[in-house]
Design a protein around this motif. Structure first.
Motif, PDB file in Angstrom:
ATOM      1  N   GLN A 100      25.561  35.954  32.852  1.00  0.00           N
ATOM      2  CA  GLN A 100      25.376  35.258  34.122  1.00  0.00           C
ATOM      3  C   GLN A 100      25.472  36.243  35.286  1.00  0.00           C
ATOM      4  O   GLN A 100      26.234  37.207  35.225  1.00  0.00           O
ATOM      5  CB  GLN A 100      26.440  34.174  34.314  1.00  0.00           C
TER       6      GLN A 100
ATOM      7  N   SER B 226      18.819  29.215  32.362  1.00  0.00           N
ATOM      8  CA  SER B 226      18.761  28.261  33.464  1.00  0.00           C
ATOM      9  C   SER B 226      19.059  28.981  34.773  1.00  0.00           C
ATOM     10  O   SER B 226      19.596  30.089  34.775  1.00  0.00           O
ATOM     11  CB  SER B 226      19.752  27.113  33.245  1.00  0.00           C
TER      12      SER B 226
ATOM     13  N   MET C  53      20.767  27.851  38.567  1.00  0.00           N
ATOM     14  CA  MET C  53      21.432  26.827  39.373  1.00  0.00           C
ATOM     15  C   MET C  53      21.367  27.254  40.837  1.00  0.00           C
ATOM     16  O   MET C  53      22.093  28.170  41.253  1.00  0.00           O
ATOM     17  CB  MET C  53      22.877  26.657  38.943  1.00  0.00           C
TER      18      MET C  53
ATOM     19  N   SER D 227      19.562  22.015  38.682  1.00  0.00           N
ATOM     20  CA  SER D 227      19.500  23.190  37.817  1.00  0.00           C
ATOM     21  C   SER D 227      18.130  23.221  37.141  1.00  0.00           C
ATOM     22  O   SER D 227      17.572  22.176  36.801  1.00  0.00           O
ATOM     23  CB  SER D 227      20.605  23.099  36.761  1.00  0.00           C
TER      24      SER D 227
ATOM     25  N   GLU E  58      15.923  24.592  33.982  1.00  0.00           N
ATOM     26  CA  GLU E  58      15.880  25.174  32.641  1.00  0.00           C
ATOM     27  C   GLU E  58      14.532  25.875  32.486  1.00  0.00           C
ATOM     28  O   GLU E  58      13.507  25.379  32.958  1.00  0.00           O
ATOM     29  CB  GLU E  58      16.006  24.083  31.575  1.00  0.00           C
TER      30      GLU E  58
ATOM     31  N   GLY F  18      21.441  31.583  44.057  1.00  0.00           N
ATOM     32  CA  GLY F  18      21.990  30.770  42.989  1.00  0.00           C
ATOM     33  C   GLY F  18      22.461  31.633  41.841  1.00  0.00           C
ATOM     34  O   GLY F  18      22.600  32.850  41.980  1.00  0.00           O
TER      35      GLY F  18
END
Length: 117
Positions: A56, A75, A77, A85, A87, A102
């Motif tokens: 992440q 994904s 966000m 969010s 995908e 994000g």
């Protein structure tokens, strides 16, 4: 005008280590490999191939971006409360407006073609 053809095999073989993402949110930080592409007569266009390992990180890019995901999944966000969010998986095309912020969650190593706009 000169048409450039970059085969998938050539692109993957030409990716070079680019360190880690700028704002990691996971340990270890996501490793990057990239290949910059120069478009004839448009050297200022920022485009190329990008590969990111699982993990992440925060997106902190000011320009808009068009990307085609040709391998992997995850994904995104957005920081905005009114945005859900997103995908994504291999075969998807994403369009990011300028200043989109994000968190990326890369679940399976992602390879993409990008053009900054």
């Amino acid at each position: 005008m000169s048409i450039q053809v970059i085969s998938n095999d050539r692109a993957l073989a030409s990716l070079v280590s680019s360190g880690t993402v700028a704002i990691p949110l996971s340990e270890p930080a996501c490793q990057l490999r990239t290949l910059d592409v120069t478009i004839t007569d448009r050297p200022a266009v920022d485009t190329g191939f990008w590969e990111c390992a699982e993990g992440q990180f925060r997106r902190a890019v000011d320009t808009g971006e068009v990307m085609y995901i040709f391998e992997g999944s995850g994904s995104f966000m957005p920081d905005s409360d009114d945005e859900p969010s997103i995908e994504f998986k291999a075969g998807d095309t994403l369009f990011f407006p300028p200043f989109t912020r994000g968190v990326w969650d890369i679940r399976e190593k992602v390879r993409k073609l990008y053009v900054m706009v």
